[in-house]
Scaffold this active site. Sequence first.
Site, mmCIF file in Angstrom:
data_model
loop_
_atom_site.group_PDB
_atom_site.id
_atom_site.type_symbol
_atom_site.label_atom_id
_atom_site.label_comp_id
_atom_site.label_asym_id
_atom_site.label_seq_id
_atom_site.Cartn_x
_atom_site.Cartn_y
_atom_site.Cartn_z
ATOM 1 N N CYS A 77 -39.970 10.814 -13.401
ATOM 2 C CA CYS A 77 -40.528 10.143 -14.580
ATOM 3 C C CYS A 77 -41.319 11.123 -15.453
ATOM 4 O O CYS A 77 -40.731 11.950 -16.131
ATOM 5 C CB CYS A 77 -41.366 8.938 -14.159
ATOM 6 S SG CYS A 77 -41.637 7.775 -15.520
ATOM 7 N N HIS A 117 -38.037 5.910 -11.126
ATOM 8 C CA HIS A 117 -38.885 6.100 -9.951
ATOM 9 C C HIS A 117 -38.077 5.781 -8.694
ATOM 10 O O HIS A 117 -38.011 4.627 -8.263
ATOM 11 C CB HIS A 117 -40.129 5.202 -10.020
ATOM 12 C CG HIS A 117 -41.225 5.746 -10.871
ATOM 13 N ND1 HIS A 117 -42.219 6.571 -10.375
ATOM 14 C CD2 HIS A 117 -41.478 5.600 -12.195
ATOM 15 C CE1 HIS A 117 -43.047 6.898 -11.350
ATOM 16 N NE2 HIS A 117 -42.621 6.328 -12.478
ATOM 17 N N GLU A 121 -38.803 6.609 -5.607
ATOM 18 C CA GLU A 121 -39.584 6.532 -4.361
ATOM 19 C C GLU A 121 -39.805 5.102 -3.861
ATOM 20 O O GLU A 121 -39.641 4.849 -2.656
ATOM 21 C CB GLU A 121 -40.907 7.319 -4.499
ATOM 22 C CG GLU A 121 -41.971 6.739 -5.400
ATOM 23 C CD GLU A 121 -41.722 6.943 -6.884
ATOM 24 O OE1 GLU A 121 -42.550 6.439 -7.669
ATOM 25 O OE2 GLU A 121 -40.730 7.585 -7.252
#
Length: 589
Positions: free
Chosen positions: A126, A233, A235
């Site tokens: 990001c 994102h 994760e």
Amino acid sequence: MSSILNFLHKKVDDSTSDGSYRRPVIGISANRKEGVSCITDPYYQAVVLAGGAPVLLPVTTDIHALATVVDRIDGLILSGGGDPDPAYQNEEPIKEIGDVDTYRDEYDFLLLRLACNRQLPIFGICRGHQVINVAFGGTLYQDIYTQYAEKVLKHSQKKPREIATHTVLLTDIPSRLRQAFGHPEMLTLPVNSFHHQAVKEVAPEFIATATSPDGLNEAMEHAEYPVFSVQWHPEPMAVAGNEVMLNLFRYHVNQADVFAKAKALHRRILTVDSHTDTPMLFQSFDPGRKEGGKVNLPLMEEGLLDAVFMAAYLPQGARDEVSLKEAYTYAMERISKVVAQTALYPGRMGIARTPEDALQLKNEGKKAVFIALENGYAIGRDLRNLKRFKDAGVSYITLCHNGDNDICDSAAGRGEWGGLSPFGKEVVKEMNRLGLMIDVSHAADQTFYEVLKHSNRPVIASHSSARALCDHRRNLDDDRIRALASQGGVIQVCLYKGFIHEDADKASLSDVIRHICHIVDIAGTDAVGIGSDFDGGGEVTGCRAANELMQITMRLIAEGFDAGDIAKIWGGNLMRVMRSVQETAADGG
């Protein structure tokens, strides 16, 4: 001691007793909120799930502290957060820009520079994607909703982060992104979205690897360096069980593992660059500073390069007695400059005359400088000059440069002698006797064969590459590479663009690796080394200075070369030739 503590202590001792716990260390850049360095849990959780050891890097602009930390990690994740300051693009902020933290901006750009200098694998997420793009010369939209010409998707979702809200289209080219996902046939990928800024122009040398349906960039990677980034994102999706997203972290951890192995190998073996033209810069050069030039102490220290041959180069000139005397004097002056520059930093570098000298300097924590003479023109017609150069510290002599001389024909010459001159044959014999390595880079094809015929010791090509892959007169064809190898010699692959790729503008690290692999395929790992030609025009995309030579090691590991073979390529072969030549001289020839 409580039973709980006993249980925990035993758990630690049992898990770490055999040393198998070592994982690649992944530094994660921190966000900053109200003066607190922090990060959301999924960042480090995803790294752990991927097999890495996460370390949070607190937000500080103390360069020495950051450099010390970066020296101890194996990979870097640049995390998300607020908007980068448009001042880094020489732009004024527009009213739609979000929160800007100039202290964190400085931290991120310093951290990224330090990681790049040390060749760490880098993964941007990001904001990290945007920071990488700006750092490498790309541009950003400060606000896609007001600055992007096309109709924009909603890129700031309200749904939980582990839920995808739109898809991205993967670019239909081989890429790290496709490799990381493990699904080369994949065309679209569901992702989440939390941004209002975006990459506008992708940085030079980077390639776009994914776009959203509205045409905005969603991912990119460098064509040669282990640097890649995504706009979304991954994760939280990875931690929630999305294997495709977790594969991004597995890929990065694997790259960090390769880097860790390369770094450990460089600390253990002797790494030698057989040809640099750095003495040409000595009029305004300080080896202790990273200012100008591609070879200096800071760059060698960052790249864990142990030794370089600095060539006292002189162009081919007139061959009358006055000019020959001037050439000899000039060469000696260049050699004395190398010694003088080295003496400026006796605690960090020293002159090496033998492989043992270089090993001793490495053990003392110093860098080694060997001296070479590029162009036997400096010998003139006086064999006694060979002894004088030897006494001055010269380890090898390149018989010619771009033009025939009194010793031999050059690859760029007119074929005056048909190979070696009568005097040249005496030069070869005397160099054998004195223990000076003979360098056939720049020599004509016929000169090459005559040197091998008349030399009773192995011969080197200090900075040449494979003609089969790049048809240049300065390179050696397969027959000559085999002939060189059959007599125990070595060809040191050169990073000069025109010797690596027939379209010099396209020359890359990948091409260098192809040259190394080709030579290994036809002549074995004992026949190849590395001679960058830095500061003499040598550089390719992906390897531009002494600190970046680590990239070669990382690629060789990825190609499946073992530590022993890499040690040979990184100097073992050249030092073997040097020992052979010098031992013969010590034994009386």
